[in-house]
Motif scaffolding. Structure first.
Motif, short mmCIF file in Angstrom:
data_model
loop_
_atom_site.label_atom_id
_atom_site.label_comp_id
_atom_site.label_asym_id
_atom_site.label_seq_id
_atom_site.Cartn_x
_atom_site.Cartn_y
_atom_site.Cartn_z
N LEU A 42 -25.02 -66.72 -55.21
CA LEU A 42 -25.34 -65.71 -56.29
C LEU A 42 -27.12 -65.74 -56.34
N LYS A 43 -28.03 -66.84 -55.07
CA LYS A 43 -28.58 -67.54 -55.09
C LYS A 43 -29.25 -65.68 -54.60
N LYS A 44 -30.80 -65.55 -55.02
CA LYS A 44 -31.51 -64.21 -53.69
C LYS A 44 -30.56 -63.36 -53.87
N THR A 45 -29.47 -63.11 -55.21
CA THR A 45 -29.18 -61.84 -55.29
C THR A 45 -29.60 -60.73 -56.48
N ARG A 46 -30.33 -61.19 -57.06
CA ARG A 46 -30.75 -61.12 -58.27
C ARG A 46 -31.00 -59.31 -58.04
N TYR A 47 -32.22 -58.86 -56.86
CA TYR A 47 -32.15 -57.03 -56.74
C TYR A 47 -31.03 -56.48 -56.47
N ILE A 48 -30.03 -56.93 -55.91
CA ILE A 48 -29.33 -56.79 -55.64
C ILE A 48 -28.57 -56.07 -56.47
N TRP A 49 -28.08 -56.65 -57.61
CA TRP A 49 -27.01 -56.53 -58.86
C TRP A 49 -27.96 -55.30 -59.50
N LEU A 50 -29.55 -55.04 -59.64
CA LEU A 50 -30.34 -54.33 -60.46
C LEU A 50 -30.23 -53.82 -59.35
N LYS A 51 -30.01 -53.12 -58.30
CA LYS A 51 -29.80 -51.79 -58.00
C LYS A 51 -28.59 -51.15 -57.94
N ASN A 52 -28.61 -49.60 -57.68
CA ASN A 52 -27.59 -48.67 -57.48
C ASN A 52 -26.64 -48.86 -55.95
N PRO A 53 -25.89 -49.11 -56.70
CA PRO A 53 -24.45 -48.87 -55.90
C PRO A 53 -24.79 -48.23 -54.48
N GLN A 54 -25.08 -47.38 -54.43
CA GLN A 54 -24.77 -45.72 -53.12
C GLN A 54 -26.32 -46.78 -52.61
N ASN A 55 -26.93 -47.27 -52.95
CA ASN A 55 -28.60 -47.43 -52.35
C ASN A 55 -28.92 -49.05 -51.71
N LEU A 56 -27.26 -49.86 -51.50
CA LEU A 56 -27.25 -51.23 -51.29
C LEU A 56 -26.98 -50.41 -49.33
N THR A 57 -28.13 -51.53 -48.33
CA THR A 57 -27.39 -51.58 -47.15
C THR A 57 -26.13 -52.02 -47.76
N ALA A 58 -26.10 -52.35 -45.38
CA ALA A 58 -24.59 -52.79 -45.38
C ALA A 58 -25.08 -54.76 -45.29
N LYS A 59 -25.77 -54.96 -44.77
CA LYS A 59 -26.41 -56.98 -46.01
C LYS A 59 -25.42 -56.91 -46.66
N GLN A 60 -26.84 -55.92 -47.60
CA GLN A 60 -26.50 -55.84 -48.91
C GLN A 60 -25.60 -55.97 -49.95
N CYS A 61 -24.39 -55.69 -49.16
CA CYS A 61 -22.75 -54.88 -49.42
C CYS A 61 -22.52 -56.02 -49.35
N LYS A 62 -22.48 -56.89 -48.22
CA LYS A 62 -21.54 -57.91 -47.87
C LYS A 62 -21.59 -59.12 -48.25
N LYS A 63 -23.20 -59.60 -48.67
CA LYS A 63 -23.48 -60.20 -49.96
C LYS A 63 -23.01 -60.31 -51.06
N LEU A 64 -22.18 -59.22 -51.39
CA LEU A 64 -21.89 -58.86 -52.93
C LEU A 64 -20.11 -59.46 -52.37
N GLU A 65 -19.93 -58.93 -51.46
CA GLU A 65 -18.08 -58.76 -51.43
C GLU A 65 -17.98 -60.22 -51.46
N PRO A 66 -16.46 -60.45 -52.64
CA PRO A 66 -16.40 -62.09 -53.13
C PRO A 66 -15.95 -62.67 -51.54
N GLU A 67 -15.82 -63.97 -51.53
CA GLU A 67 -15.20 -65.00 -50.38
C GLU A 67 -13.79 -65.13 -50.29
N LYS A 68 -13.58 -65.57 -49.24
CA LYS A 68 -12.03 -65.29 -49.28
C LYS A 68 -11.92 -66.95 -48.47
#
Length: 68
Positions: A42-68
């Motif tokens: 979760l480190k360095k994801t603070r602003y990703i969680w606050l951002k509108n999901p439609q406005n996330l970049t591909a890199k940010q979306c990947k960072k939010l995906e659960p690990e397998k």
């Protein structure tokens, strides 16, 4: 609120949206900080969680995906 009702029963309580959102954002930030201390992913994801999901970049979306 109780003090206002007892001393001014005709008064109407009004909450300023700015301050309500400020309190909510501070609470969310506090929870995220505590969670980030316990979970390294979760480190360095603070602003990703606050951002509108439609406005996330591909890199940010990947960072939010659960690990397998």
């Amino acid at each position: 609120m109780a003090g206002v009702k007892s001393t001014m029963p005709q008064a109407q309580l009004v909450f300023d949206r700015f301050y309500v959102m400020k309190i909510i954002n501070e609470a969310v930030d506090k929870v995220h900080r505590n969670d980030a201390r316990q979970n390294e992913t979760l480190k360095k994801t603070r602003y990703i969680w606050l951002k509108n999901p439609q406005n996330l970049t591909a890199k940010q979306c990947k960072k939010l995906e659960p690990e397998k």
